[in-house]
Scaffold this motif. Structure first.
Motif, PDB file in Angstrom:
ATOM      1  N   LEU A   4      14.654   6.400 -14.796  1.00 31.33           N
ATOM      2  CA  LEU A   4      14.833   7.783 -14.350  1.00 31.33           C
ATOM      3  C   LEU A   4      14.112   7.998 -13.029  1.00 31.33           C
ATOM      4  N   SER A   5      14.746   8.773 -12.151  1.00 32.19           N
ATOM      5  CA  SER A   5      14.029   9.210 -10.955  1.00 32.19           C
ATOM      6  C   SER A   5      14.591  10.532 -10.467  1.00 32.19           C
ATOM      7  N   GLY A   6      13.802  11.228  -9.685  1.00 29.16           N
ATOM      8  CA  GLY A   6      14.224  12.510  -9.139  1.00 29.16           C
ATOM      9  C   GLY A   6      14.042  12.537  -7.636  1.00 29.16           C
ATOM     10  N   GLN A   8      13.819  15.366  -4.363  1.00 26.49           N
ATOM     11  CA  GLN A   8      13.805  16.773  -3.966  1.00 26.49           C
ATOM     12  C   GLN A   8      14.907  17.038  -2.952  1.00 26.49           C
ATOM     13  N   PHE A  37      18.090  12.734 -11.021  1.00 26.13           N
ATOM     14  CA  PHE A  37      18.301  14.176 -10.958  1.00 26.13           C
ATOM     15  C   PHE A  37      17.821  14.756  -9.635  1.00 26.13           C
ATOM     16  N   ALA A  39      15.755  17.376  -7.948  1.00 24.55           N
ATOM     17  CA  ALA A  39      14.564  18.123  -8.369  1.00 24.55           C
ATOM     18  C   ALA A  39      14.495  19.464  -7.640  1.00 24.55           C
ATOM     19  N   HIS A  42      11.220  21.477  -8.238  1.00 25.39           N
ATOM     20  CA  HIS A  42      10.098  20.990  -7.413  1.00 25.39           C
ATOM     21  C   HIS A  42      10.237  21.452  -5.969  1.00 25.39           C
ATOM     22  N   TYR A 124       2.510  20.966  -9.933  1.00 21.14           N
ATOM     23  CA  TYR A 124       3.639  20.075  -9.610  1.00 21.14           C
ATOM     24  C   TYR A 124       3.629  18.796 -10.471  1.00 21.14           C
ATOM     25  N   MET A 128       6.509  17.246 -13.107  1.00 21.53           N
ATOM     26  CA  MET A 128       7.033  15.887 -12.908  1.00 21.53           C
ATOM     27  C   MET A 128       6.830  15.046 -14.173  1.00 21.53           C
ATOM     28  N   ASP A 131       9.544  16.014 -16.525  1.00 25.86           N
ATOM     29  CA  ASP A 131      10.825  15.404 -16.135  1.00 25.86           C
ATOM     30  C   ASP A 131      10.980  14.015 -16.753  1.00 25.86           C
ATOM     31  N   ILE A 132       9.895  13.275 -16.705  1.00 31.50           N
ATOM     32  CA  ILE A 132       9.929  11.865 -17.119  1.00 31.50           C
ATOM     33  C   ILE A 132       9.865  11.744 -18.640  1.00 31.50           C
ATOM     34  N   VAL A 140      10.373   4.098 -13.788  1.00 26.88           N
ATOM     35  CA  VAL A 140      10.570   5.180 -12.832  1.00 26.88           C
ATOM     36  C   VAL A 140      10.432   4.642 -11.410  1.00 26.88           C
ATOM     37  N   VAL A 142       9.980   4.800  -7.680  1.00 31.17           N
ATOM     38  CA  VAL A 142       9.477   5.817  -6.741  1.00 31.17           C
ATOM     39  C   VAL A 142       8.862   5.156  -5.518  1.00 31.17           C
ATOM     40  N   GLN A 146       4.181   8.309  -4.619  1.00 26.77           N
ATOM     41  CA  GLN A 146       4.309   8.957  -5.932  1.00 26.77           C
ATOM     42  C   GLN A 146       3.506   8.259  -7.024  1.00 26.77           C
ATOM     43  N   HIS A 149       1.283  10.411  -9.171  1.00 24.73           N
ATOM     44  CA  HIS A 149       2.028  11.260 -10.091  1.00 24.73           C
ATOM     45  C   HIS A 149       2.449  10.503 -11.356  1.00 24.73           C
TER      46      HIS A 149
END
Ligand code: ADP
Ligand code: TRP
Length: 341
Positions: A4-6, A8, A37, A39, A42, A124, A128, A131-132, A140, A142, A146, A149
């Motif tokens: 999974l990753s997001g 912005q 997704f 974000a 965010h 924030y 996050m 989300d995960i 993930v 990134v 990141q 995070h």
């Protein structure tokens, strides 16, 4: 394996975003169950213009589809379409120590610059983590920025599991020995050290914030200007040039095979070719690489319903994955069972 990753939706995608992130997303979609997704929640911490937020969220979905994200393989959705992100965010916030968030880089940077951070920026990392953890993501992908995070997401999951799972042993999060497995799975970051930082037209890291980008989907005219505007030193045409310090070389390198790269390096060291010539090569390489995606994007943009359908179907798939996890979380903390999202 669940990936999974997001991203912005904070502006047009550039070469740094592509080689640093999107390319990996597209490659990973064949290696597991991938969820990506937009974000948009965010992005609200920085984008305060409602039209821009809505427009950029759709634009980035188009960009991803044009660049090879295949909705038959990967699930593409919009964060704000799944209300459970914000629900889990609150639940996690209730077990997240202030001291943890006070170590957050972006929060600390802002405070150090004398700006007053708002709750959104402070919290924030909790959103996050939600989300995960909402999807039980295992990997993930990134950027290096990141990393903290992801550590926070693991810390917050651990805190939740310790608080609500009797018999949970943080040394044995999967409950493989005698402890109970955690309810929230600890994610692993995938940080590619191989992806060097892509330099921008001015030699700094390419970033929207520095106005030094080469944009993937800009009009031809704009693109040409961005590439021809790459800053070079004043070495004369006939003189040898140092590949190691040239951002033009670093950009060209992204597109070349090892053999072509060796040839380019030889040409730099020999001298006799001006920077203008190399810029033309970069422009041609850019077009050869991205014109397919650029044409596809123009095509997809003609059917605005298509993106909406992809996002709607993506949200339905994402909801199916999240439902049992949020259900178990609600039960564990003592909230009544499921209401509609
Ligand atoms: P920007 O700095 O332009 O605002 P973002 O912070 O939105 O870019 O980055 C989105 C993704 O693209 C992240 O995964 C980030 O690591 C990657 N990325 C951004 N700029 C670069 C770059 N110059 N080189 C490599 N990767 C980058
Ligand atoms: N904070 C990430 C970034 O700026 C985007 C993001 C939001 C994200 N939620 C995420 C990335 C969950 C991975 C997983 O790049």
């Amino acid at each position: 394996m669940r990936i999974l990753s997001g991203v912005q939706p904070s502006g047009a995608l550039h070469l740094g975003n592509y080689f640093g992130a999107v390319k990996q997303f597209v490659e990973l979609q064949t290696e597991g169950e991938a969820l990506y997704f937009i974000a948009d929640l965010h992005a609200m911490t920085s984008t305060r213009e409602p039209e821009a937020l809505a427009r950029q969220s759709r634009a980035i979905a188009l960009d991803f589809l044009a660049l090879g994200l295949d909705p038959a393989r990967a699930t593409l959705f919009r964060q704000s379409d799944i209300a459970w992100h914000t629900e889990l965010y609150w639940i996690l916030g209730s077990v997240t120590p202030m001291a943890l968030l006070e170590r957050g880089h972006s929060y600390k940077d802002k405070t150090a610059r004398g700006l007053s951070p708002d709750l959104g920026l402070f919290a924030y990392p909790v959103l996050m983590a939600a989300d995960i953890l909402l999807y039980g993501a295992e990997r993930v992908p990134v950027g290096k920025d990141q990393k903290q995070h992801l550590e926070f997401a693991r810390d917050i999951a651990t805190k939740f599991n310790m608080t609500y799972v009797k018999g949970y042993d943080p040394q044995d999060p999967m409950g493989r020995e005698k402890g109970k497995p955690g309810l929230l799975r600890l994610p692993e970051p995938v940080i590619l050290d191989s992806t060097a930082v892509v330099p921008g037209a001015d030699g700094q890291k390419m970033s929207k914030s520095y106005a030094n980008t080469i944009d993937l989907f800009a009009e031809d005219k704009v693109l040409k200007k961005q590439i021809m505007g790459i800053v070079t030193d004043s070495t004369p045409v006939e003189a040898p040039k140092d590949p190691a310090t040239s951002s033009l070389f670093a950009l060209l390198k992204l597109f070349l095979s090892p053999a072509e790269l060796a040839e380019l390096e030889g040409s730099f060291r020999r001298g006799g070719t001006g920077y203008g010539e190399y810029k033309k090569q970069l422009l041609a390489a850019f077009h050869a690489h991205f014109d397919g995606a650029r044409a596809k994007r123009a095509e997809l943009a003609k059917a605005p319903d298509y993106v909406d359908t992809v996002l709607r179907e993506g949200a339905a798939r994402a909801r199916n994955i999240a439902a049992p996890i949020i259900g178990a979380v609600r039960a564990a903390v003592g909230l009544p069972s499921q209401r509609a999202s």
